[in-house]
Design a protein around this motif. Sequence first.
Motif, PDB file in Angstrom:
ATOM      1  N   LEU A  46      13.173  10.384 -15.951  1.00 57.22           N
ATOM      2  CA  LEU A  46      12.486  11.489 -15.280  1.00 57.22           C
ATOM      3  C   LEU A  46      11.110  11.049 -14.798  1.00 57.22           C
ATOM      4  CD1 LEU A  46      13.408  14.455 -17.670  1.00 57.22           C
ATOM      5  CD2 LEU A  46      14.680  13.566 -15.695  1.00 57.22           C
ATOM      6  N   VAL A  47      10.413  10.271 -15.627  1.00 57.84           N
ATOM      7  CA  VAL A  47       9.114   9.722 -15.221  1.00 57.84           C
ATOM      8  C   VAL A  47       9.289   8.781 -14.035  1.00 57.84           C
ATOM      9  CG1 VAL A  47       7.231   8.192 -15.938  1.00 57.84           C
ATOM     10  CG2 VAL A  47       8.039   9.999 -17.482  1.00 57.84           C
ATOM     11  N   LEU A  48      10.284   7.917 -14.103  1.00 56.41           N
ATOM     12  CA  LEU A  48      10.562   6.972 -13.022  1.00 56.41           C
ATOM     13  C   LEU A  48      10.737   7.704 -11.697  1.00 56.41           C
ATOM     14  CD1 LEU A  48      11.463   3.818 -12.684  1.00 56.41           C
ATOM     15  CD2 LEU A  48      13.744   4.807 -12.509  1.00 56.41           C
ATOM     16  N   LYS A  49      11.513   8.764 -11.712  1.00 59.18           N
ATOM     17  CA  LYS A  49      11.785   9.537 -10.499  1.00 59.18           C
ATOM     18  C   LYS A  49      10.542  10.261 -10.007  1.00 59.18           C
ATOM     19  CE  LYS A  49      14.813  13.323  -8.925  1.00 59.18           C
ATOM     20  NZ  LYS A  49      13.844  14.449  -8.867  1.00 59.18           N
ATOM     21  N   GLU A  50       9.834  10.911 -10.914  1.00 58.52           N
ATOM     22  CA  GLU A  50       8.671  11.715 -10.539  1.00 58.52           C
ATOM     23  C   GLU A  50       7.530  10.859 -10.003  1.00 58.52           C
ATOM     24  OE1 GLU A  50       5.972  14.792  -9.920  1.00 58.52           O
ATOM     25  OE2 GLU A  50       8.157  14.832 -10.183  1.00 58.52           O
ATOM     26  N   LYS A  51       7.297   9.707 -10.620  1.00 54.33           N
ATOM     27  CA  LYS A  51       6.139   8.881 -10.257  1.00 54.33           C
ATOM     28  C   LYS A  51       6.421   7.943  -9.084  1.00 54.33           C
ATOM     29  CE  LYS A  51       2.853   9.240 -12.143  1.00 54.33           C
ATOM     30  NZ  LYS A  51       1.791  10.255 -11.965  1.00 54.33           N
ATOM     31  N   GLY A  52       7.674   7.795  -8.695  1.00 50.79           N
ATOM     32  CA  GLY A  52       7.985   6.964  -7.540  1.00 50.79           C
ATOM     33  C   GLY A  52       7.812   5.473  -7.765  1.00 50.79           C
ATOM     34  N   PHE A  53       7.973   5.024  -9.003  1.00 47.17           N
ATOM     35  CA  PHE A  53       7.766   3.599  -9.290  1.00 47.17           C
ATOM     36  C   PHE A  53       8.785   2.711  -8.568  1.00 47.17           C
ATOM     37  CE2 PHE A  53       5.873   5.166 -13.505  1.00 47.17           C
ATOM     38  CZ  PHE A  53       4.575   5.108 -13.015  1.00 47.17           C
ATOM     39  N   LEU A  54      10.016   3.173  -8.436  1.00 46.20           N
ATOM     40  CA  LEU A  54      11.015   2.372  -7.729  1.00 46.20           C
ATOM     41  C   LEU A  54      10.701   2.280  -6.245  1.00 46.20           C
ATOM     42  CD1 LEU A  54      14.446   3.393  -9.320  1.00 46.20           C
ATOM     43  CD2 LEU A  54      13.452   1.105  -9.248  1.00 46.20           C
TER      44      LEU A  54
END
Length: 327
Positions: A46-54
């Motif tokens: 959820l953090v990965l998706k929200e923060k846009g790290f990818l």
Amino acid sequence: MNNYWKLGSIAAAALFAAGCSSESEADGSSPDTITVDYAYYSPTSLVLKEKGFLEEAFADEGTEIDYVLSQGSNNALEFLSGGSVDFGSSAGAAALMAKGNNAPIKNVYIYSQPEWTALVTAEDSDIDSVEDLAGKQVAATLGTDPYIFLIRALDEAGLSEEDIEVVPVQHNDGANLLANGEVDAWAGLDPHMARQELEINADLFHRNKDFNTYGFLNVTEDFAEAHPEAVETVIEAYEEARQWTLDNPEETVEIMVQEAGIDPAVAELQLERNTFDNPVPGQEHIDSLTAAGEVLQKSGNLDDELEVSDLLDELIDPSFAENVIND
């Protein structure tokens, strides 16, 4: 033989054959699109998706990132086998069962060590122990860690799946069945389990953290072979999300609330039950799944002619995470 095993074998074999037509030669380039899942049972996703790290990690390559919601390990593994996601989040034991059904997947990263499942009953139930489940209806999601937890708990108590009536439903439906008094017990999964614990005083009457297998990030074999550098870049982004989660627990709770639509107290309880240490697949994960595999074979959920050690050799590939984290 367990029905899940028979149906899973047929479906996985067909999907595996279909998936083999994709690119299989490593060319060093990033694909045009990478599809990853996210799951309410995986705060890191959820953090990965929200923060846009990818998106940041692949910006220079122009690779687009698509997200697909997985409602459970069974869901994630179906997506992987069918080729609708490149990366999927599952429990380790669920990935082992899928590998036993020829699912074309590799585990390349550990996103958490959660205590995300327990056996749950209503506050006023007369069920106090696993032995009390004999003859009872128990809701569970087949092919997931809560189901496997249930099988292992029954085995430890000298019972088997034949001694109870398993009601096969998805996790949120199992929570609702328990709340409405339509089943005697439920093999729970967070965040639904935390919600029932706080909202209806549900009783987690049997807990065993060692029976909760790790959160596995799996990739399709075709993708790993064709795009090994992209696999490492995905792990780098996951590492950024893992560290951000550790450094920002309050903000992580806010993201969980927003994505899963749950109460902050539920999100806090769920997050407390997650450990984000040791993301490189290794011996502790092999040991955990070896023990799970033995019980799964005994119960008929995994072909007893298969060698669990061989399955784990095929499933667990620490090389990508080692290149990212240990360098």
